[in-house]
Scaffold this active site. Structure first.
Site, PDB file in Angstrom:
ATOM      1  N   GLU A 123       0.810  -1.227   0.000  1.00  0.00           N
ATOM      2  CA  GLU A 123       0.000   0.000   0.000  1.00  0.00           C
ATOM      3  C   GLU A 123       0.845   1.280   0.000  1.00  0.00           C
ATOM      4  O   GLU A 123       0.626   2.197   0.794  1.00  0.00           O
ATOM      5  CB  GLU A 123      -0.996  -0.043   1.166  1.00  0.00           C
ATOM      6  CG  GLU A 123      -1.988  -1.191   1.007  1.00  0.00           C
ATOM      7  CD  GLU A 123      -2.911  -1.390   2.195  1.00  0.00           C
ATOM      8  OE1 GLU A 123      -2.786  -0.647   3.195  1.00  0.00           O
ATOM      9  OE2 GLU A 123      -3.756  -2.305   2.133  1.00  0.00           O
ATOM     10  N   GLU A 157      -5.140  -8.538  -1.573  1.00  0.00           N
ATOM     11  CA  GLU A 157      -5.685  -8.416  -0.218  1.00  0.00           C
ATOM     12  C   GLU A 157      -7.069  -7.801  -0.317  1.00  0.00           C
ATOM     13  O   GLU A 157      -7.254  -6.758  -0.941  1.00  0.00           O
ATOM     14  CB  GLU A 157      -4.780  -7.537   0.651  1.00  0.00           C
ATOM     15  CG  GLU A 157      -5.268  -7.353   2.085  1.00  0.00           C
ATOM     16  CD  GLU A 157      -4.366  -6.421   2.890  1.00  0.00           C
ATOM     17  OE1 GLU A 157      -3.125  -6.589   2.826  1.00  0.00           O
ATOM     18  OE2 GLU A 157      -4.893  -5.514   3.559  1.00  0.00           O
TER      19      GLU A 157
END
Length: 557
Positions: free
Chosen positions: A220, A338
Protein backbone atom coordinates in the site's frame (compact mmCIF):
# COMPACT_ATOMS: atom_id res chain seq x y z
CA UNK A 1 -69.89 -33.77 44.40
CA UNK A 2 -71.01 -30.18 44.76
CA UNK A 3 -69.23 -26.85 44.44
CA UNK A 4 -69.72 -24.38 47.29
CA UNK A 5 -70.14 -20.81 46.11
CA UNK A 6 -69.54 -17.65 48.09
CA UNK A 7 -73.26 -17.17 48.76
CA UNK A 8 -73.43 -20.73 50.10
CA UNK A 9 -75.73 -21.70 47.20
CA UNK A 10 -75.26 -25.24 46.03
CA UNK A 11 -75.07 -26.01 42.29
CA UNK A 12 -74.48 -29.31 40.56
CA UNK A 13 -70.97 -30.15 39.23
CA UNK A 14 -72.14 -30.51 35.59
CA UNK A 15 -72.86 -26.76 35.43
CA UNK A 16 -69.29 -25.84 36.37
CA UNK A 17 -67.90 -28.46 34.03
CA UNK A 18 -69.97 -27.13 31.12
CA UNK A 19 -68.81 -23.59 31.77
CA UNK A 20 -65.20 -24.76 31.87
CA UNK A 21 -65.57 -26.53 28.54
CA UNK A 22 -67.07 -23.44 26.93
CA UNK A 23 -64.27 -21.28 28.21
CA UNK A 24 -61.69 -23.83 27.04
CA UNK A 25 -63.21 -24.08 23.57
CA UNK A 26 -63.35 -20.29 23.28
CA UNK A 27 -59.70 -20.05 24.30
CA UNK A 28 -58.71 -22.74 21.79
CA UNK A 29 -60.52 -20.87 19.02
CA UNK A 30 -58.69 -17.66 19.90
CA UNK A 31 -55.34 -19.45 19.82
CA UNK A 32 -56.13 -21.07 16.46
CA UNK A 33 -57.22 -17.72 15.02
CA UNK A 34 -53.95 -16.13 16.16
CA UNK A 35 -51.95 -18.99 14.61
CA UNK A 36 -53.90 -18.69 11.36
CA UNK A 37 -53.27 -14.94 11.24
CA UNK A 38 -49.55 -15.47 11.91
CA UNK A 39 -49.35 -18.19 9.26
CA UNK A 40 -51.15 -15.96 6.79
CA UNK A 41 -48.82 -13.07 7.51
CA UNK A 42 -45.79 -15.33 7.16
CA UNK A 43 -46.96 -16.80 3.84
CA UNK A 44 -47.58 -13.30 2.57
CA UNK A 45 -44.16 -12.20 3.76
CA UNK A 46 -42.27 -14.95 1.84
CA UNK A 47 -43.14 -14.68 -1.83
CA UNK A 48 -42.10 -16.87 -4.75
CA UNK A 49 -40.62 -15.47 -7.95
CA UNK A 50 -39.77 -17.23 -11.18
CA UNK A 51 -36.47 -16.63 -12.91
CA UNK A 52 -34.02 -18.07 -15.38
CA UNK A 53 -30.25 -18.12 -15.59
CA UNK A 54 -28.76 -18.15 -19.08
CA UNK A 55 -25.26 -19.58 -19.57
CA UNK A 56 -23.23 -19.24 -22.75
CA UNK A 57 -21.67 -22.65 -23.18
CA UNK A 58 -20.01 -21.88 -26.50
CA UNK A 59 -16.93 -20.03 -25.29
CA UNK A 60 -15.35 -19.05 -21.98
CA UNK A 61 -14.75 -15.42 -21.07
CA UNK A 62 -11.82 -15.78 -18.65
CA UNK A 63 -9.39 -18.29 -17.18
CA UNK A 64 -8.44 -18.27 -13.49
CA UNK A 65 -5.78 -20.09 -11.49
CA UNK A 66 -6.48 -23.61 -10.30
CA UNK A 67 -5.75 -22.34 -6.80
CA UNK A 68 -7.77 -19.13 -7.21
CA UNK A 69 -8.66 -18.93 -3.50
CA UNK A 70 -5.96 -17.30 -1.39
CA UNK A 71 -5.83 -15.93 2.15
CA UNK A 72 -3.47 -13.66 4.07
CA UNK A 73 -1.51 -13.78 7.31
CA UNK A 74 -0.57 -10.44 8.82
CA UNK A 75 1.98 -8.90 11.19
CA UNK A 76 -0.36 -7.04 13.56
CA UNK A 77 0.46 -7.57 17.26
CA UNK A 78 -2.20 -8.17 19.93
CA UNK A 79 -2.14 -4.45 20.79
CA UNK A 80 -3.64 -3.54 17.42
CA UNK A 81 -7.05 -1.97 18.18
CA UNK A 82 -9.68 -0.20 16.09
CA UNK A 83 -12.62 1.80 17.42
CA UNK A 84 -11.95 0.49 20.92
CA UNK A 85 -11.87 -3.18 19.90
CA UNK A 86 -8.71 -5.30 19.83
CA UNK A 87 -9.48 -8.16 17.44
CA UNK A 88 -6.11 -9.57 16.43
CA UNK A 89 -5.10 -11.62 19.46
CA UNK A 90 -2.24 -14.02 18.78
CA UNK A 91 -2.75 -14.19 15.01
CA UNK A 92 0.46 -12.47 13.93
CA UNK A 93 3.05 -14.28 11.84
CA UNK A 94 5.28 -13.84 14.88
CA UNK A 95 3.03 -15.51 17.47
CA UNK A 96 0.38 -17.61 15.69
CA UNK A 97 -0.01 -21.09 17.23
CA UNK A 98 1.30 -23.32 14.47
CA UNK A 99 0.48 -26.48 16.45
CA UNK A 100 -3.26 -25.90 16.30
CA UNK A 101 -4.92 -28.86 14.54
CA UNK A 102 -7.81 -26.83 13.16
CA UNK A 103 -5.41 -24.35 11.56
CA UNK A 104 -3.45 -27.14 9.91
CA UNK A 105 -6.52 -28.97 8.63
CA UNK A 106 -8.20 -25.77 7.48
CA UNK A 107 -5.28 -25.11 5.11
CA UNK A 108 -4.81 -28.74 4.06
CA UNK A 109 -8.48 -28.93 3.03
CA UNK A 110 -7.69 -26.73 0.01
CA UNK A 111 -4.68 -28.70 -1.24
CA UNK A 112 -3.28 -26.17 -1.89
CA UNK A 113 -4.18 -22.81 -0.38
CA UNK A 114 -2.16 -19.80 -1.44
CA UNK A 115 -1.04 -17.77 1.58
CA UNK A 116 0.09 -14.18 1.17
CA UNK A 117 2.26 -13.10 4.12
CA UNK A 118 2.19 -9.35 4.58
CA UNK A 119 0.27 -6.26 5.53
CA UNK A 120 0.83 -2.71 6.69
CA UNK A 121 3.67 -3.53 9.06
CA UNK A 122 5.67 -5.50 6.49
CA UNK A 123 7.30 -2.16 5.59
CA UNK A 124 8.66 -2.05 9.16
CA UNK A 125 9.99 -5.63 9.36
CA UNK A 126 13.69 -6.41 9.30
CA UNK A 127 14.87 -9.99 8.79
CA UNK A 128 17.39 -11.44 11.20
CA UNK A 129 20.55 -12.54 9.43
CA UNK A 130 22.77 -15.53 10.11
CA UNK A 131 25.33 -14.81 12.78
CA UNK A 132 23.38 -11.85 14.14
CA UNK A 133 23.39 -12.30 17.91
CA UNK A 134 21.24 -9.28 18.70
CA UNK A 135 17.76 -10.11 20.03
CA UNK A 136 14.96 -9.58 17.51
CA UNK A 137 12.82 -6.60 18.47
CA UNK A 138 9.04 -6.94 18.49
CA UNK A 139 6.42 -4.45 17.38
CA UNK A 140 5.26 -2.08 20.12
CA UNK A 141 2.91 0.88 19.89
CA UNK A 142 4.64 4.25 19.59
CA UNK A 143 2.49 6.98 18.08
CA UNK A 144 5.52 9.11 17.27
CA UNK A 145 6.90 6.38 14.98
CA UNK A 146 6.04 5.78 11.31
CA UNK A 147 2.73 3.86 11.16
CA UNK A 148 2.44 4.17 14.94
CA UNK A 149 4.69 1.21 15.77
CA UNK A 150 8.35 0.58 16.45
CA UNK A 151 10.35 -1.53 14.03
CA UNK A 152 9.81 -5.29 14.22
CA UNK A 153 12.05 -8.21 13.39
CA UNK A 154 11.56 -11.71 11.96
CA UNK A 155 13.81 -14.20 13.81
CA UNK A 156 15.19 -16.95 11.61
CA UNK A 157 14.03 -19.50 14.16
CA UNK A 158 10.47 -18.31 13.59
CA UNK A 159 10.98 -18.32 9.81
CA UNK A 160 12.03 -21.98 10.15
CA UNK A 161 8.88 -22.78 12.14
CA UNK A 162 6.64 -21.02 9.63
CA UNK A 163 8.16 -22.81 6.65
CA UNK A 164 7.97 -26.22 8.29
CA UNK A 165 4.29 -25.52 8.93
CA UNK A 166 3.74 -24.40 5.33
CA UNK A 167 5.40 -27.57 4.06
CA UNK A 168 3.23 -29.71 6.31
CA UNK A 169 0.01 -27.94 5.32
CA UNK A 170 0.83 -27.79 1.60
CA UNK A 171 0.42 -24.01 1.42
CA UNK A 172 1.85 -21.96 -1.47
CA UNK A 173 3.58 -18.94 0.04
CA UNK A 174 3.78 -15.41 -1.30
CA UNK A 175 6.02 -13.28 0.92
CA UNK A 176 5.65 -9.51 1.09
CA UNK A 177 9.03 -7.77 1.32
CA UNK A 178 9.81 -4.52 3.10
CA UNK A 179 9.95 -1.87 0.35
CA UNK A 180 11.10 0.85 2.76
CA UNK A 181 14.17 -0.90 4.13
CA UNK A 182 16.87 1.72 4.81
CA UNK A 183 14.77 4.44 3.17
CA UNK A 184 13.26 7.62 4.50
CA UNK A 185 9.63 7.31 5.54
CA UNK A 186 8.46 10.75 4.54
CA UNK A 187 5.22 10.84 2.60
CA UNK A 188 7.15 10.97 -0.69
CA UNK A 189 9.88 8.34 -0.68
CA UNK A 190 12.96 9.26 -2.71
CA UNK A 191 15.75 7.02 -3.94
CA UNK A 192 16.02 3.32 -4.88
CA UNK A 193 15.07 0.27 -2.85
CA UNK A 194 17.83 -1.19 -0.68
CA UNK A 195 17.62 -4.95 -1.26
CA UNK A 196 20.42 -6.01 1.12
CA UNK A 197 18.18 -7.41 3.86
CA UNK A 198 15.83 -9.05 1.35
CA UNK A 199 18.77 -10.77 -0.33
CA UNK A 200 19.92 -12.15 3.02
CA UNK A 201 16.44 -13.56 3.63
CA UNK A 202 16.31 -15.12 0.17
CA UNK A 203 19.74 -16.73 0.61
CA UNK A 204 18.75 -18.21 3.97
CA UNK A 205 15.46 -19.45 2.51
CA UNK A 206 17.19 -21.14 -0.43
CA UNK A 207 19.92 -22.66 1.75
CA UNK A 208 17.23 -24.15 3.99
CA UNK A 209 15.36 -25.64 1.03
CA UNK A 210 12.19 -23.65 1.68
CA UNK A 211 9.92 -23.06 -1.30
CA UNK A 212 8.47 -19.60 -1.93
CA UNK A 213 5.90 -19.27 -4.70
CA UNK A 214 6.34 -15.52 -5.03
CA UNK A 215 8.05 -12.41 -3.66
CA UNK A 216 5.95 -9.25 -3.49
CA UNK A 217 7.46 -5.79 -3.07
CA UNK A 218 5.84 -3.47 -0.55
CA UNK A 219 2.36 -2.89 0.82
CA UNK A 220 0.00 0.00 0.00
CA UNK A 221 2.66 2.50 -1.09
CA UNK A 222 1.08 3.24 -4.48
CA UNK A 223 -0.92 6.21 -5.75
CA UNK A 224 -3.14 8.70 -3.96
CA UNK A 225 -4.39 6.16 -1.40
CA UNK A 226 -0.95 5.13 -0.14
CA UNK A 227 -0.72 4.37 3.58
CA UNK A 228 1.92 6.28 5.53
CA UNK A 229 4.33 6.82 2.65
CA UNK A 230 4.16 6.92 -1.15
CA UNK A 231 6.54 5.86 -3.92
CA UNK A 232 6.16 7.28 -7.42
CA UNK A 233 5.27 4.80 -10.16
CA UNK A 234 8.51 5.12 -12.12
CA UNK A 235 10.61 4.51 -8.99
CA UNK A 236 8.43 1.56 -7.97
CA UNK A 237 8.88 0.10 -11.45
CA UNK A 238 12.63 0.46 -11.11
CA UNK A 239 12.51 -1.21 -7.70
CA UNK A 240 10.44 -4.07 -9.16
CA UNK A 241 13.05 -4.59 -11.88
CA UNK A 242 15.67 -4.76 -9.11
CA UNK A 243 13.62 -7.41 -7.32
CA UNK A 244 13.26 -9.44 -10.52
CA UNK A 245 17.02 -9.23 -11.10
CA UNK A 246 17.61 -10.38 -7.53
CA UNK A 247 15.27 -13.35 -7.97
CA UNK A 248 16.99 -14.34 -11.22
CA UNK A 249 20.39 -14.16 -9.53
CA UNK A 250 19.46 -16.02 -6.35
CA UNK A 251 17.44 -18.73 -8.14
CA UNK A 252 19.66 -19.07 -11.20
CA UNK A 253 20.01 -22.84 -10.72
CA UNK A 254 16.28 -23.41 -10.32
CA UNK A 255 14.15 -24.55 -13.26
CA UNK A 256 11.06 -22.96 -11.69
CA UNK A 257 11.67 -19.58 -10.11
CA UNK A 258 9.40 -17.58 -7.78
CA UNK A 259 7.15 -15.02 -9.40
CA UNK A 260 7.47 -11.29 -8.73
CA UNK A 261 4.40 -9.35 -7.59
CA UNK A 262 3.56 -5.72 -6.93
CA UNK A 263 2.56 -3.16 -5.88
CA UNK A 264 0.08 -4.55 -3.36
CA UNK A 265 -1.86 -1.29 -3.18
CA UNK A 266 -5.15 0.46 -3.88
CA UNK A 267 -6.03 1.04 -7.50
CA UNK A 268 -5.00 4.34 -9.03
CA UNK A 269 -5.43 4.23 -12.81
CA UNK A 270 -2.66 6.65 -13.77
CA UNK A 271 -0.20 5.20 -11.27
CA UNK A 272 -0.92 1.56 -12.24
CA UNK A 273 -0.70 2.37 -15.95
CA UNK A 274 2.75 3.95 -15.59
CA UNK A 275 3.94 1.22 -13.24
CA UNK A 276 3.06 -1.60 -15.63
CA UNK A 277 4.50 0.24 -18.64
CA UNK A 278 7.85 0.92 -16.95
CA UNK A 279 8.34 -2.46 -15.27
CA UNK A 280 9.67 -3.86 -18.56
CA UNK A 281 8.02 -7.28 -18.14
CA UNK A 282 9.79 -7.79 -14.80
CA UNK A 283 6.39 -7.97 -13.14
CA UNK A 284 4.52 -11.30 -13.33
CA UNK A 285 1.54 -10.28 -11.17
CA UNK A 286 -0.13 -6.91 -10.67
CA UNK A 287 -1.79 -6.89 -7.24
CA UNK A 288 -4.49 -4.57 -5.97
CA UNK A 289 -6.18 -4.28 -2.56
CA UNK A 290 -9.95 -3.95 -2.07
CA UNK A 291 -11.85 -2.46 0.87
CA UNK A 292 -14.81 -1.08 -1.06
CA UNK A 293 -17.32 -1.28 1.82
CA UNK A 294 -15.61 1.46 3.81
CA UNK A 295 -14.50 1.47 7.46
CA UNK A 296 -15.41 -1.29 9.87
CA UNK A 297 -17.09 1.26 12.12
CA UNK A 298 -19.75 1.92 9.45
CA UNK A 299 -23.16 0.81 10.77
CA UNK A 300 -24.54 0.49 7.22
CA UNK A 301 -22.28 -2.33 6.05
CA UNK A 302 -25.08 -4.89 5.81
CA UNK A 303 -27.24 -2.49 3.78
CA UNK A 304 -24.35 -2.07 1.34
CA UNK A 305 -23.80 -5.82 1.09
CA UNK A 306 -27.49 -6.47 0.34
CA UNK A 307 -27.64 -3.74 -2.30
CA UNK A 308 -26.98 -5.24 -5.78
CA UNK A 309 -26.26 -1.82 -7.28
CA UNK A 310 -23.59 -1.19 -4.64
CA UNK A 311 -22.05 -4.59 -5.34
CA UNK A 312 -22.03 -3.86 -9.08
CA UNK A 313 -19.79 -0.86 -8.41
CA UNK A 314 -17.09 -3.20 -7.17
CA UNK A 315 -16.46 -4.45 -10.70
CA UNK A 316 -14.95 -1.19 -11.94
CA UNK A 317 -11.41 -1.71 -10.67
CA UNK A 318 -11.39 -5.25 -12.13
CA UNK A 319 -12.35 -3.82 -15.52
CA UNK A 320 -9.79 -1.02 -15.31
CA UNK A 321 -6.93 -3.33 -14.34
CA UNK A 322 -7.71 -5.67 -17.24
CA UNK A 323 -7.80 -2.75 -19.67
CA UNK A 324 -4.38 -1.59 -18.47
CA UNK A 325 -2.88 -5.06 -18.89
CA UNK A 326 -4.40 -5.57 -22.34
CA UNK A 327 -3.20 -2.22 -23.60
CA UNK A 328 0.30 -2.79 -22.19
CA UNK A 329 0.77 -5.93 -24.26
CA UNK A 330 2.68 -7.52 -21.38
CA UNK A 331 2.20 -11.00 -19.96
CA UNK A 332 1.49 -9.59 -16.50
CA UNK A 333 -1.68 -10.97 -14.90
CA UNK A 334 -3.97 -9.54 -12.24
CA UNK A 335 -4.54 -10.69 -8.67
CA UNK A 336 -6.45 -9.29 -5.76
CA UNK A 337 -3.61 -9.39 -3.25
CA UNK A 338 -5.69 -8.42 -0.22
CA UNK A 339 -9.43 -7.92 0.28
CA UNK A 340 -11.14 -7.52 3.62
CA UNK A 341 -14.12 -5.50 2.44
CA UNK A 342 -14.23 -3.21 5.46
CA UNK A 343 -10.92 -1.64 6.46
CA UNK A 344 -9.53 -1.21 9.99
CA UNK A 345 -10.01 -4.88 10.87
CA UNK A 346 -13.61 -5.30 9.65
CA UNK A 347 -16.66 -5.36 11.89
CA UNK A 348 -17.63 -8.05 14.39
CA UNK A 349 -20.85 -9.95 13.53
CA UNK A 350 -20.66 -8.64 9.96
CA UNK A 351 -17.34 -9.43 8.29
CA UNK A 352 -17.01 -12.68 10.28
CA UNK A 353 -20.69 -13.63 9.92
CA UNK A 354 -22.86 -15.35 7.31
CA UNK A 355 -23.92 -12.09 5.65
CA UNK A 356 -20.35 -11.44 4.51
CA UNK A 357 -20.42 -14.48 2.22
CA UNK A 358 -22.76 -12.50 -0.03
CA UNK A 359 -20.07 -9.87 -0.54
CA UNK A 360 -17.16 -12.33 -0.59
CA UNK A 361 -18.55 -14.78 -3.14
CA UNK A 362 -19.90 -11.97 -5.30
CA UNK A 363 -16.45 -10.37 -5.30
CA UNK A 364 -14.81 -13.61 -6.39
CA UNK A 365 -17.44 -14.09 -9.07
CA UNK A 366 -16.90 -10.60 -10.49
CA UNK A 367 -13.11 -10.80 -10.22
CA UNK A 368 -13.15 -14.05 -12.18
CA UNK A 369 -15.23 -12.53 -14.98
CA UNK A 370 -12.48 -9.97 -15.54
CA UNK A 371 -9.69 -12.56 -15.67
CA UNK A 372 -8.36 -11.94 -12.18
CA UNK A 373 -6.28 -15.06 -11.60
CA UNK A 374 -6.21 -15.21 -7.79
CA UNK A 375 -8.20 -13.61 -4.97
CA UNK A 376 -6.56 -13.24 -1.52
CA UNK A 377 -8.91 -12.79 1.41
CA UNK A 378 -7.83 -10.67 4.36
CA UNK A 379 -7.37 -12.73 6.52
CA UNK A 380 -7.02 -16.45 7.09
CA UNK A 381 -7.04 -15.58 10.78
CA UNK A 382 -6.89 -12.23 12.54
CA UNK A 383 -9.08 -9.16 12.86
CA UNK A 384 -12.86 -9.32 12.50
CA UNK A 385 -12.66 -10.54 8.90
CA UNK A 386 -10.78 -13.82 9.33
CA UNK A 387 -11.89 -17.04 7.68
CA UNK A 388 -11.10 -18.60 11.06
CA UNK A 389 -12.08 -17.32 14.49
CA UNK A 390 -9.09 -15.51 16.00
CA UNK A 391 -9.48 -17.02 19.47
CA UNK A 392 -10.77 -20.55 18.77
CA UNK A 393 -9.60 -21.18 15.17
CA UNK A 394 -13.12 -22.45 14.42
CA UNK A 395 -14.07 -21.67 10.79
CA UNK A 396 -16.35 -18.72 10.20
CA UNK A 397 -19.04 -18.97 7.47
CA UNK A 398 -16.79 -17.50 4.77
CA UNK A 399 -14.32 -20.35 5.24
CA UNK A 400 -16.88 -22.87 4.04
CA UNK A 401 -17.98 -20.56 1.22
CA UNK A 402 -14.36 -20.33 0.07
CA UNK A 403 -13.85 -24.09 0.33
CA UNK A 404 -16.93 -24.84 -1.76
CA UNK A 405 -15.77 -22.33 -4.37
CA UNK A 406 -12.35 -23.97 -4.45
CA UNK A 407 -13.79 -27.46 -4.90
CA UNK A 408 -16.55 -26.67 -7.38
CA UNK A 409 -15.68 -23.62 -9.53
CA UNK A 410 -13.32 -24.56 -12.34
CA UNK A 411 -10.74 -22.46 -14.17
CA UNK A 412 -12.85 -21.58 -17.21
CA UNK A 413 -15.28 -18.76 -16.52
CA UNK A 414 -18.57 -18.65 -18.42
CA UNK A 415 -20.89 -15.76 -19.16
CA UNK A 416 -24.09 -16.01 -17.10
CA UNK A 417 -27.05 -13.69 -16.83
CA UNK A 418 -30.17 -13.87 -14.70
CA UNK A 419 -33.63 -12.87 -15.83
CA UNK A 420 -35.91 -12.30 -12.86
CA UNK A 421 -35.79 -10.45 -9.55
CA UNK A 422 -32.99 -7.91 -9.24
CA UNK A 423 -31.49 -9.35 -6.07
CA UNK A 424 -30.32 -12.65 -7.54
CA UNK A 425 -26.62 -12.71 -8.46
CA UNK A 426 -25.50 -15.47 -10.84
CA UNK A 427 -22.09 -16.80 -11.92
CA UNK A 428 -21.05 -19.87 -13.90
CA UNK A 429 -17.79 -21.78 -14.35
CA UNK A 430 -16.86 -25.06 -15.92
CA UNK A 431 -16.85 -27.76 -13.28
CA UNK A 432 -13.67 -28.35 -11.29
CA UNK A 433 -11.60 -31.40 -12.26
CA UNK A 434 -13.96 -32.39 -15.08
CA UNK A 435 -14.50 -31.55 -18.72
CA UNK A 436 -18.10 -32.70 -18.54
CA UNK A 437 -20.18 -30.34 -16.46
CA UNK A 438 -20.47 -26.87 -15.04
CA UNK A 439 -21.11 -25.18 -11.72
CA UNK A 440 -23.54 -22.34 -11.04
CA UNK A 441 -23.34 -19.93 -8.14
CA UNK A 442 -26.61 -18.23 -7.19
CA UNK A 443 -26.84 -15.60 -4.43
CA UNK A 444 -30.22 -14.38 -3.16
CA UNK A 445 -29.91 -10.98 -1.47
CA UNK A 446 -33.67 -10.78 -0.92
CA UNK A 447 -35.01 -11.74 2.49
CA UNK A 448 -38.65 -12.08 1.45
CA UNK A 449 -38.52 -13.83 -1.93
CA UNK A 450 -37.84 -17.46 -2.74
CA UNK A 451 -36.68 -17.86 -6.34
CA UNK A 452 -37.59 -20.80 -8.58
CA UNK A 453 -34.79 -20.74 -11.12
CA UNK A 454 -34.64 -22.50 -14.45
CA UNK A 455 -31.37 -23.00 -16.31
CA UNK A 456 -30.75 -22.50 -20.03
CA UNK A 457 -27.32 -23.43 -21.39
CA UNK A 458 -26.45 -22.53 -24.94
CA UNK A 459 -24.91 -25.26 -27.10
CA UNK A 460 -24.90 -28.07 -24.53
CA UNK A 461 -24.93 -31.83 -25.05
CA UNK A 462 -26.28 -34.09 -22.33
CA UNK A 463 -24.23 -37.25 -21.86
CA UNK A 464 -26.65 -40.10 -21.29
CA UNK A 465 -26.09 -43.49 -19.74
CA UNK A 466 -25.80 -46.45 -22.06
CA UNK A 467 -29.15 -48.27 -21.93
CA UNK A 468 -31.15 -50.17 -24.59
CA UNK A 469 -33.68 -47.33 -24.78
CA UNK A 470 -31.32 -44.37 -24.89
CA UNK A 471 -28.78 -43.15 -27.38
CA UNK A 472 -25.26 -42.31 -26.08
CA UNK A 473 -25.85 -38.58 -26.34
CA UNK A 474 -28.74 -36.23 -26.84
CA UNK A 475 -28.29 -32.67 -28.04
CA UNK A 476 -30.42 -29.89 -26.64
CA UNK A 477 -30.48 -26.10 -26.62
CA UNK A 478 -31.46 -26.08 -22.98
CA UNK A 479 -30.96 -28.25 -19.91
CA UNK A 480 -34.62 -27.85 -18.98
CA UNK A 481 -36.78 -30.93 -18.56
CA UNK A 482 -34.56 -33.68 -19.98
CA UNK A 483 -36.38 -36.97 -20.30
CA UNK A 484 -35.70 -39.71 -17.81
CA UNK A 485 -34.67 -39.63 -14.16
CA UNK A 486 -31.06 -40.61 -14.76
CA UNK A 487 -30.15 -36.95 -14.93
CA UNK A 488 -29.40 -35.41 -11.59
CA UNK A 489 -27.49 -32.44 -10.30
CA UNK A 490 -25.79 -31.71 -7.00
CA UNK A 491 -26.85 -28.72 -4.90
CA UNK A 492 -25.19 -27.03 -1.94
CA UNK A 493 -27.56 -24.64 -0.15
CA UNK A 494 -25.94 -22.27 2.36
CA UNK A 495 -28.06 -20.44 4.95
CA UNK A 496 -27.53 -18.73 8.28
CA UNK A 497 -28.43 -20.49 11.51
CA UNK A 498 -31.94 -19.47 12.59
CA UNK A 499 -32.03 -17.18 9.56
CA UNK A 500 -29.88 -14.57 11.34
CA UNK A 501 -27.56 -12.84 8.91
CA UNK A 502 -25.12 -11.90 11.68
CA UNK A 503 -24.75 -15.52 12.78
CA UNK A 504 -21.28 -17.03 12.96
CA UNK A 505 -22.79 -20.43 12.15
CA UNK A 506 -23.59 -21.61 8.64
CA UNK A 507 -25.89 -24.41 7.51
CA UNK A 508 -25.26 -26.60 4.48
CA UNK A 509 -28.49 -28.11 3.17
CA UNK A 510 -30.06 -27.42 6.56
CA UNK A 511 -27.28 -29.05 8.60
CA UNK A 512 -24.94 -27.06 10.83
CA UNK A 513 -21.30 -27.17 9.81
CA UNK A 514 -19.01 -27.57 12.79
CA UNK A 515 -15.41 -28.64 13.19
CA UNK A 516 -14.34 -31.38 15.59
CA UNK A 517 -12.50 -29.40 18.27
CA UNK A 518 -10.56 -32.48 19.44
CA UNK A 519 -9.29 -33.76 16.11
CA UNK A 520 -9.53 -30.48 14.22
CA UNK A 521 -11.15 -32.30 11.31
CA UNK A 522 -13.05 -30.09 8.87
CA UNK A 523 -16.56 -31.46 8.21
CA UNK A 524 -17.42 -32.99 4.86
CA UNK A 525 -19.39 -30.78 2.49
CA UNK A 526 -22.02 -33.07 1.03
CA UNK A 527 -24.57 -32.07 -1.62
CA UNK A 528 -28.17 -33.07 -2.10
CA UNK A 529 -29.18 -34.83 -5.33
CA UNK A 530 -31.90 -33.16 -7.39
CA UNK A 531 -33.57 -34.08 -10.69
CA UNK A 532 -31.93 -32.09 -13.44
CA UNK A 533 -35.22 -30.96 -14.97
CA UNK A 534 -36.62 -29.42 -11.78
CA UNK A 535 -36.16 -25.71 -10.97
CA UNK A 536 -33.47 -24.63 -8.51
CA UNK A 537 -35.12 -23.39 -5.33
CA UNK A 538 -33.14 -20.47 -3.93
CA UNK A 539 -34.41 -19.57 -0.45
CA UNK A 540 -34.45 -15.98 0.85
CA UNK A 541 -31.03 -14.79 2.04
CA UNK A 542 -29.27 -17.91 0.77
CA UNK A 543 -26.43 -19.04 -1.46
CA UNK A 544 -26.58 -22.06 -3.77
CA UNK A 545 -23.79 -23.84 -5.61
CA UNK A 546 -25.20 -26.12 -8.31
CA UNK A 547 -22.97 -28.72 -9.94
CA UNK A 548 -24.44 -30.08 -13.18
CA UNK A 549 -22.41 -33.14 -14.26
CA UNK A 550 -22.57 -35.27 -17.39
CA UNK A 551 -23.11 -32.48 -19.87
CA UNK A 552 -20.79 -31.59 -22.70
CA UNK A 553 -20.14 -27.84 -22.78
CA UNK A 554 -17.91 -26.76 -25.71
CA UNK A 555 -16.43 -23.89 -23.66
CA UNK A 556 -15.16 -26.40 -21.10
CA UNK A 557 -13.13 -28.47 -23.54
Amino acid sequence: MIIKLRNDELKPKWFATEMGLLIGIFGLCVVMMILMIKTSLFSEKIGVAMGNVYVNGTTSVAYIDEDFVCATLDWWPPQKCDYGTCSWGDSSLLNLDLNNKILLNAIKAFSPLKLRLGGTLQNKVMYQTQGDQKPCSQFTINTSEFLGYTQGCLPMSRWDELNHFFQKSGAKVIFGLNALSHRNTNMDVIGPWNSTNAEALMKYTIDKGFTIHGWELGNELSGFNAIGASIKADQYASDTISLQNLVQKMYKNFAIKPIVLGPGGFFDENWFTEYVAKSNNSLQVLTQHIYNLGPGVDTHLIKKILNPWYLDGGSQSFKDVQNILKESGSETVAWVGEAGGAYNSGRNRVSNAFVFSFWYLDQMGMASLYDTKTYCRQTLIGGNYGLLNTATFVPNPDYYSALLWHRLMGRRVLSASFNGIKKIRSYAHCAKHSQDGLTLLLINLDGSIKAKVGVSIENVTIIMASTPDLKPTQETKSSRNPKGELFRREEYHLTAKNGKLNSNTILLNGKELSVNSTTGIIPSLDPIQVKLGSPIMVAPFSIVFVHIPNIHVPACR
